[in-house]
Motif scaffolding. Sequence first.
Motif, PDB file in Angstrom:
ATOM      1  N   LEU A  29       0.815  -1.283  -0.024  1.00  0.00           N
ATOM      2  CA  LEU A  29      -0.033  -0.011  -0.122  1.00  0.00           C
ATOM      3  C   LEU A  29       0.768   1.280  -0.118  1.00  0.00           C
ATOM      4  CD1 LEU A  29      -2.725  -0.872   2.567  1.00  0.00           C
ATOM      5  CD2 LEU A  29      -2.642  -1.381   0.336  1.00  0.00           C
ATOM      6  N   SER A  30       1.972   1.276   0.548  1.00  0.00           N
ATOM      7  CA  SER A  30       2.574   2.533   0.885  1.00  0.00           C
ATOM      8  C   SER A  30       3.833   2.951  -0.016  1.00  0.00           C
ATOM      9  CB  SER A  30       3.247   2.579   2.485  1.00  0.00           C
ATOM     10  OG  SER A  30       1.948   2.733   3.022  1.00  0.00           O
ATOM     11  N   GLY A  80      -0.227  12.356  -9.673  1.00  0.00           N
ATOM     12  CA  GLY A  80      -0.390  11.047  -9.870  1.00  0.00           C
ATOM     13  C   GLY A  80      -1.651  10.479  -8.896  1.00  0.00           C
ATOM     14  N   TYR A  81      -2.288   9.177  -9.481  1.00  0.00           N
ATOM     15  CA  TYR A  81      -3.519   8.814  -9.018  1.00  0.00           C
ATOM     16  C   TYR A  81      -3.223   7.311  -9.089  1.00  0.00           C
ATOM     17  CZ  TYR A  81      -7.982   6.284  -8.650  1.00  0.00           C
ATOM     18  OH  TYR A  81      -9.007   5.822  -8.340  1.00  0.00           O
ATOM     19  N   THR A  82      -3.072   6.590  -7.790  1.00  0.00           N
ATOM     20  CA  THR A  82      -2.828   5.188  -7.900  1.00  0.00           C
ATOM     21  C   THR A  82      -3.868   4.396  -6.961  1.00  0.00           C
ATOM     22  OG1 THR A  82      -1.236   5.177  -5.850  1.00  0.00           O
ATOM     23  CG2 THR A  82      -0.249   5.516  -8.032  1.00  0.00           C
ATOM     24  N   ALA A  90      -5.867   0.699  -0.797  1.00  0.00           N
ATOM     25  CA  ALA A  90      -5.503   2.182  -0.645  1.00  0.00           C
ATOM     26  C   ALA A  90      -5.590   3.020  -2.104  1.00  0.00           C
ATOM     27  CB  ALA A  90      -4.044   2.523  -0.334  1.00  0.00           C
ATOM     28  N   VAL A  91      -5.967   4.150  -1.949  1.00  0.00           N
ATOM     29  CA  VAL A  91      -6.146   5.291  -3.272  1.00  0.00           C
ATOM     30  C   VAL A  91      -5.565   6.309  -2.722  1.00  0.00           C
ATOM     31  CG1 VAL A  91      -7.952   6.318  -4.393  1.00  0.00           C
ATOM     32  CG2 VAL A  91      -8.452   4.043  -3.707  1.00  0.00           C
ATOM     33  N   GLN A  92      -4.581   6.791  -3.505  1.00  0.00           N
ATOM     34  CA  GLN A  92      -3.779   8.078  -3.241  1.00  0.00           C
ATOM     35  C   GLN A  92      -3.550   8.871  -4.652  1.00  0.00           C
ATOM     36  OE1 GLN A  92       0.794   8.452  -1.406  1.00  0.00           O
ATOM     37  NE2 GLN A  92       0.732   7.210  -3.055  1.00  0.00           N
ATOM     38  N   LYS A 151      -4.196  10.235   1.106  1.00  0.00           N
ATOM     39  CA  LYS A 151      -4.459   8.817   0.745  1.00  0.00           C
ATOM     40  C   LYS A 151      -5.738   8.314   1.671  1.00  0.00           C
ATOM     41  CE  LYS A 151      -1.018   6.352   2.128  1.00  0.00           C
ATOM     42  NZ  LYS A 151       0.311   5.762   2.290  1.00  0.00           N
ATOM     43  N   ARG A 152      -6.401   7.523   1.181  1.00  0.00           N
ATOM     44  CA  ARG A 152      -7.636   6.697   1.850  1.00  0.00           C
ATOM     45  C   ARG A 152      -7.374   5.213   1.970  1.00  0.00           C
ATOM     46  NH1 ARG A 152      -7.849  10.952   3.163  1.00  0.00           N
ATOM     47  NH2 ARG A 152      -9.792  12.642   3.338  1.00  0.00           N
TER      48      ARG A 152
END
Length: 760
Positions: free
Chosen positions: A209-210, A492-494, A527-529, A552-553
């Motif tokens: 996730l990180s 960015g979006y991941t 995780a959505v960042q 981040k969620r």
Amino acid sequence: MRKILGILFWSCSIQAAAQQFTVSGQVRDAGSGELLAGVSVWDSLSGAGTFTNAYGFFSLTLVAQPQKIKFSHVGYRPHYARPEKDKPLDIRLNRAAELEEVVISAPRRLSGNPVSLPVSEIRSMPSLLGEADVLKAFSFTPGVSTGNEGSAGLYVRGGSPDQNLILLDDAPVYNAMHLGGFFSVFNPSSLKSADLYKGAFPARYGGRLSSVIDLAMKEGNNQKFGGEVGLGLLNQNLTLEGPLLKNKASFIVSGRVSTLGLSSLLTPKRRVNASGEDYTYKFHDLNAKMNFQLSKTDHIYLSFYNGFDRFKYDEWSKTDTKEVSTAVGNNWGNNTGTIRYSKTLSPRLFSRAMLIYSDYTSQFTNEFSDGAETAYRYSDTRITDIGGKVQLDYFPYRWMEMRTGIELTRHRFEPFNMTTNYGVKGNDQSVSQKAVESALFLEADIKLSSRWSLNAGGRYTEYSMGRAAFRRPEPRLALNGSLARDWKFFAGYTVMNQYLHLLVNNGYGFGYDAWLPATSRIPPSRAVQWSAGFSKKLAQPGVDISLEVYSKRLKNMIDYPEGTNFTGMLADSWENIVTGRGVGRSAGLELMAARNTGKLRGRLSYTLSRSELRFDDINAGKWYPMKYDRRHNLNASATYLFNKKWNITGTFLYQTGHAVTLPAGAVLYNDEPRFIYHERNNGRMPDFHKLDLGINRNGTLWKKYETRLSFGVYNAYNRANPLYLDFKTAYDQQTGQRSLVIKQYSMFPVLPFINYSVKF
């Protein structure tokens, strides 16, 4: 997904048939023959450029045959070459002098823009007892913090260490810590490159996730035999490398052993009618790698790592008639292996296939002996991975690079194995579970215009364990562009999924923990960042500045309910020990200034962040800080080069204390306090700060061998940084009242260090 891949490759094949000129080949170090990743390949007339991949391969498609192609890399002199049609280039770069300024003129790297640290910089930074550490070096970049005093664990943008995917030659390393976290298992003498991704992850990475920490081992010198010997306070190391077949095959073997292991030799003989205690700690690391160039287009690489820590505490009492002893031990270690085959299928298509093995075990031992009989209990946890990966790098247009591939991993979890003669002899227990994780990924670097570029892709993952099955897509986007006055913009979006959970024991010694699979009751974390930022290079005084924000969620997080902990015995199902389906949120602002040229070099970074969790049945359903939530994190590292021989280095770190649960009061039961807790992580440890200083001298031995002498001090102004807090009750005889007392314990005062190494 198969149809999409087919359409893309079909359209690319049509374009490839057009009248264009493709330059391809590989780039190596001229002195050692090592393949170089991240080399800038640049045609200044057309403005087109690319970078070499992890195998030193590049492919650049142009509208016409170029006059010259420029090759640039940090630490090397620029090289120019005139390509010829249908003839791959074999480029050899020469290293620059120590004080020579190397200017890189190239397009901004796409694919996630990793933080890359040269191994030479990692080795020059002062650290605990002078032990160079790649993970410690990454902690001096924005958005990254460490745990307690001496800990090498990384907390990236609010995440815990188990949310970091650490790869060594593509094999995952599940516990990267020696000495309970004081420094990492990665021997700098064996490393070629180190990259950290903390946002805008390329689609080829997944499972955490990180962050992603991608480490590559050296391949060995295929020109001549050589090596390095290092002597230090914590360990001694030896590296050997050389050609198996000149210009075709090479090897490298690098090992280190702990000086602390000598403590067992210095333990005095146990005397009659006496008692005492013994401590024994030792560790070792062994890295080995071989590579074979079968032809100009075919390579085989074999990589291996083995490392293990052993700690034992023994309390004894000896008389004329018998000796009674109690021993507690804690052991842990990793084994990894990788077999990789790479092949250049055409000037525009590069492939690699690999088989990957990883094994991590954590053991706890307890023995009691009264001279006549020995009672014992040995327990351990283990995770073993066997997997494979195939990846294709395709360069269809001069404005597009594509990567696609597939991965398959079989996890074997053994969260609880026990052998004991307590109670019933031969009372052995074992728990084993299997899970399969697979992924298909596709990503493309697209040059939208002369000023804007996009990395777009996706990853589709499948996971199954027993009757539990999960299928989840992971879209990825990264946008880079140039604005007015040479400002750069990036965003960015991941989306990331993690199918493994880690239970850490807070009561036993150093490293007793267990990796466990996601299940239908405790589903995988997600995780959505989002992230965005600006950067600019200031011509004077040659400083790069950057600003980045992120949000981040997280969902399906796990934590221990009130009054519980992982004991390692797992008498109950682990799913009943933890609370799942928690949610998390993290946000931050990251600032950095860096100077990489001239006599004074270094970086200054600051992070303002907040990380919180929420569970329905913890803390009354209210948000509470994650354990290593640090509101402020300021650090600086600098090196001043006096000349080719002498330089001085320094690092400074300031961090807000991490969250801790403080008791609201206590009640006495049989004159012993029982503490009362109201809120989770309701307090803070004292702030953490320290200064480390070091001096390095580069010289020669017998006018032939390179030497390096490093000495300095850790914690120069003797800051008593907190290791942990102890809660007690105190009695005031004058008032007759009791009060709650919190005592801070610290471990590392000011410590000198010295290291000496010789390259031959």
